[in-house]
Design a protein around this motif. Structure first.
Motif, PDB file in Angstrom:
ATOM      1  N   TYR A  97      59.791  52.934  37.993  1.00 56.96           N
ATOM      2  CA  TYR A  97      59.940  52.617  39.224  1.00 56.96           C
ATOM      3  C   TYR A  97      58.701  52.780  40.110  1.00 56.96           C
ATOM      4  CZ  TYR A  97      64.739  53.808  37.408  1.00 56.96           C
ATOM      5  OH  TYR A  97      65.914  53.966  36.656  1.00 56.96           O
ATOM      6  N   SER A  98      58.717  52.062  41.423  1.00 56.29           N
ATOM      7  CA  SER A  98      57.906  52.282  42.361  1.00 56.29           C
ATOM      8  C   SER A  98      58.412  52.469  43.741  1.00 56.29           C
ATOM      9  CB  SER A  98      56.967  50.903  42.568  1.00 56.29           C
ATOM     10  OG  SER A  98      57.678  49.806  42.571  1.00 56.29           O
ATOM     11  N   GLU A  99      57.499  52.634  44.767  1.00 56.74           N
ATOM     12  CA  GLU A  99      58.141  52.896  46.039  1.00 56.74           C
ATOM     13  C   GLU A  99      58.528  51.313  46.358  1.00 56.74           C
ATOM     14  OE1 GLU A  99      55.272  54.404  48.876  1.00 56.74           O
ATOM     15  OE2 GLU A  99      55.082  56.038  47.622  1.00 56.74           O
ATOM     16  N   ALA A 100      58.126  50.268  46.015  1.00 55.13           N
ATOM     17  CA  ALA A 100      58.594  49.025  46.400  1.00 55.13           C
ATOM     18  C   ALA A 100      60.045  48.981  45.697  1.00 55.13           C
ATOM     19  CB  ALA A 100      57.446  47.927  45.612  1.00 55.13           C
ATOM     20  N   THR A 101      60.349  49.415  44.522  1.00 51.64           N
ATOM     21  CA  THR A 101      61.512  48.713  43.809  1.00 51.64           C
ATOM     22  C   THR A 101      62.482  50.061  44.012  1.00 51.64           C
ATOM     23  OG1 THR A 101      60.885  49.894  41.583  1.00 51.64           O
ATOM     24  CG2 THR A 101      60.361  47.457  42.201  1.00 51.64           C
ATOM     25  N   ILE A 102      62.316  51.121  44.401  1.00 49.10           N
ATOM     26  CA  ILE A 102      63.161  52.172  44.104  1.00 49.10           C
ATOM     27  C   ILE A 102      64.232  52.129  45.297  1.00 49.10           C
ATOM     28  CG2 ILE A 102      61.990  53.944  45.834  1.00 49.10           C
ATOM     29  CD1 ILE A 102      63.858  54.623  42.512  1.00 49.10           C
ATOM     30  N   ARG A 103      63.736  51.538  46.544  1.00 49.22           N
ATOM     31  CA  ARG A 103      64.957  51.408  47.595  1.00 49.22           C
ATOM     32  C   ARG A 103      66.057  50.419  47.168  1.00 49.22           C
ATOM     33  NH1 ARG A 103      62.472  54.963  50.147  1.00 49.22           N
ATOM     34  NH2 ARG A 103      60.586  55.087  51.237  1.00 49.22           N
ATOM     35  N   GLU A 104      65.360  49.459  46.619  1.00 51.52           N
ATOM     36  CA  GLU A 104      66.401  48.296  46.333  1.00 51.52           C
ATOM     37  C   GLU A 104      67.293  48.921  45.188  1.00 51.52           C
ATOM     38  OE1 GLU A 104      66.167  44.435  43.134  1.00 51.52           O
ATOM     39  OE2 GLU A 104      64.401  44.826  44.422  1.00 51.52           O
ATOM     40  N   ARG A 105      66.873  49.817  44.358  1.00 50.33           N
ATOM     41  CA  ARG A 105      67.631  50.303  43.105  1.00 50.33           C
ATOM     42  C   ARG A 105      68.676  51.363  43.731  1.00 50.33           C
ATOM     43  NH1 ARG A 105      67.687  47.440  38.770  1.00 50.33           N
ATOM     44  NH2 ARG A 105      65.472  47.115  38.289  1.00 50.33           N
ATOM     45  N   LEU A 106      68.323  52.369  45.004  1.00 53.34           N
ATOM     46  CA  LEU A 106      69.053  53.032  45.599  1.00 53.34           C
ATOM     47  C   LEU A 106      70.301  52.199  46.256  1.00 53.34           C
ATOM     48  CD1 LEU A 106      66.700  55.603  47.016  1.00 53.34           C
ATOM     49  CD2 LEU A 106      68.512  56.330  45.522  1.00 53.34           C
ATOM     50  N   THR A 107      70.058  51.155  46.922  1.00 53.02           N
ATOM     51  CA  THR A 107      70.892  50.372  47.601  1.00 53.02           C
ATOM     52  C   THR A 107      71.857  49.635  46.692  1.00 53.02           C
ATOM     53  OG1 THR A 107      69.355  49.715  49.269  1.00 53.02           O
ATOM     54  CG2 THR A 107      71.223  48.343  49.246  1.00 53.02           C
ATOM     55  N   MET A 108      71.500  49.176  45.420  1.00 52.14           N
ATOM     56  CA  MET A 108      72.184  48.688  44.465  1.00 52.14           C
ATOM     57  C   MET A 108      72.972  49.648  43.881  1.00 52.14           C
ATOM     58  SD  MET A 108      73.569  46.024  43.035  1.00 52.14           S
ATOM     59  CE  MET A 108      72.520  44.776  43.201  1.00 52.14           C
ATOM     60  N   ARG A 109      72.561  51.074  43.863  1.00 50.57           N
ATOM     61  CA  ARG A 109      73.532  52.108  43.163  1.00 50.57           C
ATOM     62  C   ARG A 109      74.528  52.390  44.087  1.00 50.57           C
ATOM     63  NH1 ARG A 109      73.845  57.274  44.460  1.00 50.57           N
ATOM     64  NH2 ARG A 109      74.098  58.756  42.988  1.00 50.57           N
ATOM     65  N   ASP A 110      74.293  52.700  45.352  1.00 45.10           N
ATOM     66  CA  ASP A 110      75.171  53.054  46.405  1.00 45.10           C
ATOM     67  C   ASP A 110      76.435  51.788  46.398  1.00 45.10           C
ATOM     68  OD1 ASP A 110      73.872  55.025  46.808  1.00 45.10           O
ATOM     69  OD2 ASP A 110      72.785  54.364  48.710  1.00 45.10           O
ATOM     70  N   PHE A 111      75.852  50.473  46.413  1.00 41.50           N
ATOM     71  CA  PHE A 111      76.947  49.430  46.394  1.00 41.50           C
ATOM     72  C   PHE A 111      77.854  49.383  45.177  1.00 41.50           C
ATOM     73  CE2 PHE A 111      77.876  44.995  44.960  1.00 41.50           C
ATOM     74  CZ  PHE A 111      78.548  44.574  46.163  1.00 41.50           C
ATOM     75  N   MET A 112      77.262  50.019  44.101  1.00 46.16           N
ATOM     76  CA  MET A 112      78.069  49.787  42.838  1.00 46.16           C
ATOM     77  C   MET A 112      79.102  51.195  42.769  1.00 46.16           C
ATOM     78  SD  MET A 112      77.294  47.171  41.337  1.00 46.16           S
ATOM     79  CE  MET A 112      78.044  47.389  39.474  1.00 46.16           C
ATOM     80  N   ASP A 113      78.472  52.229  43.538  1.00 50.49           N
ATOM     81  CA  ASP A 113      79.369  53.428  43.715  1.00 50.49           C
ATOM     82  C   ASP A 113      80.700  52.987  44.806  1.00 50.49           C
ATOM     83  OD1 ASP A 113      77.924  54.927  42.249  1.00 50.49           O
ATOM     84  OD2 ASP A 113      76.961  56.022  43.749  1.00 50.49           O
ATOM     85  N   THR A 114      80.432  52.244  45.726  1.00 45.53           N
ATOM     86  CA  THR A 114      81.378  51.599  46.625  1.00 45.53           C
ATOM     87  C   THR A 114      82.499  50.731  45.915  1.00 45.53           C
ATOM     88  OG1 THR A 114      79.808  51.648  48.508  1.00 45.53           O
ATOM     89  CG2 THR A 114      81.886  50.305  48.728  1.00 45.53           C
ATOM     90  N   LEU A 115      82.109  49.795  44.865  1.00 47.58           N
ATOM     91  CA  LEU A 115      82.943  49.106  44.320  1.00 47.58           C
ATOM     92  C   LEU A 115      83.877  49.926  43.508  1.00 47.58           C
ATOM     93  CD1 LEU A 115      80.496  46.027  43.299  1.00 47.58           C
ATOM     94  CD2 LEU A 115      82.309  46.144  44.919  1.00 47.58           C
ATOM     95  N   ARG A 116      83.219  50.902  42.593  1.00 47.51           N
ATOM     96  CA  ARG A 116      83.915  51.834  41.724  1.00 47.51           C
ATOM     97  C   ARG A 116      84.973  52.706  42.603  1.00 47.51           C
ATOM     98  NH1 ARG A 116      79.032  51.573  39.126  1.00 47.51           N
ATOM     99  NH2 ARG A 116      78.334  53.528  40.178  1.00 47.51           N
ATOM    100  N   ALA A 117      84.469  52.918  43.672  1.00 49.74           N
ATOM    101  CA  ALA A 117      85.480  53.815  44.657  1.00 49.74           C
ATOM    102  C   ALA A 117      86.736  53.065  45.044  1.00 49.74           C
ATOM    103  CB  ALA A 117      84.796  54.747  45.731  1.00 49.74           C
ATOM    104  N   SER A 118      86.420  51.811  45.203  1.00 46.66           N
ATOM    105  CA  SER A 118      87.539  51.046  45.625  1.00 46.66           C
ATOM    106  C   SER A 118      88.432  50.309  44.471  1.00 46.66           C
ATOM    107  CB  SER A 118      87.061  49.771  46.407  1.00 46.66           C
ATOM    108  OG  SER A 118      86.406  48.712  45.550  1.00 46.66           O
ATOM    109  N   GLY A 119      88.159  50.765  43.204  1.00 48.00           N
ATOM    110  CA  GLY A 119      88.853  50.698  42.173  1.00 48.00           C
ATOM    111  C   GLY A 119      88.517  49.525  41.377  1.00 48.00           C
ATOM    112  N   ILE A 120      87.287  48.804  41.606  1.00 44.70           N
ATOM    113  CA  ILE A 120      86.864  47.691  40.838  1.00 44.70           C
ATOM    114  C   ILE A 120      85.852  48.371  39.503  1.00 44.70           C
ATOM    115  CG2 ILE A 120      85.236  45.857  40.776  1.00 44.70           C
ATOM    116  CD1 ILE A 120      85.750  45.270  43.746  1.00 44.70           C
TER     117      ILE A 120
END
Length: 148
Positions: A97-120
């Motif tokens: 992980y790097s400063e350049a990639t970690i923000r993208e990873r955090l965004t994707m993680r949050d997006f996936m959490d939102t999908l799971r919370a909605s039942g997907i």
């Protein structure tokens, strides 16, 4: 410099790579977990058991890690915190992980959490392949060479 391992979810095969590297390179590797761990006898291998609870092991790693240390984790928020402290974060699949990639990873993680919370159903990660193991060993080797 030290290696810290978020050991609760670290695959056994990755731990075994770390056991061998610790002795070969004479670097201290500390496995942090909220359950008892057994590691081979070595003056370079340590375990640190923390209390059970959400992010207790992660918080302990962040508290102890220093600039230049290596943290082995698949936990994106933990990786982000150790990068902020000047440490290096490597996941068990060999991605550094790097400063350049970690923000993208955090965004994707949050997006996936939102999908799971909605039942997907999003499924989990694929099992660790031989290629992943090789990439991890290569990433670990890169960090070890840089520390020399």
């Amino acid at each position: 410099m030290f290696i810290w391992v978020d050991a609760d979810a670290c695959p056994k095969v990755i731990k075994e790579v770390l056991y061998r590297a610790a002795d070969r390179e004479q670097v201290v590797v500390t496995f942090v977990a909220n359950q008892p761990l057994t590691v081979p006898a070595s003056r370079f291998l340590r375990t640190l058991r923390v209390a059970s609870g959400f992010d207790v092991a992660d918080n302990e790693i962040v508290r102890r890690v220093a600039s230049g240390d290596l943290v082995i984790t698949a936990d994106i928020p933990l990786a982000a915190e150790v990068i902020e402290k000047g440490a290096v974060a490597l996941n068990p699949r060999g991605e550094r992980y790097s400063e350049a990639t970690i923000r993208e990873r955090l965004t994707m993680r949050d997006f996936m959490d939102t999908l799971r919370a909605s039942g997907i159903q999003t499924g989990g990660p694929a099992s660790l392949s031989q290629r992943d193991r090789q990439l991890f060993a290569s990433g670990l080797g890169d960090w070890l060479r840089q520390r020399r």
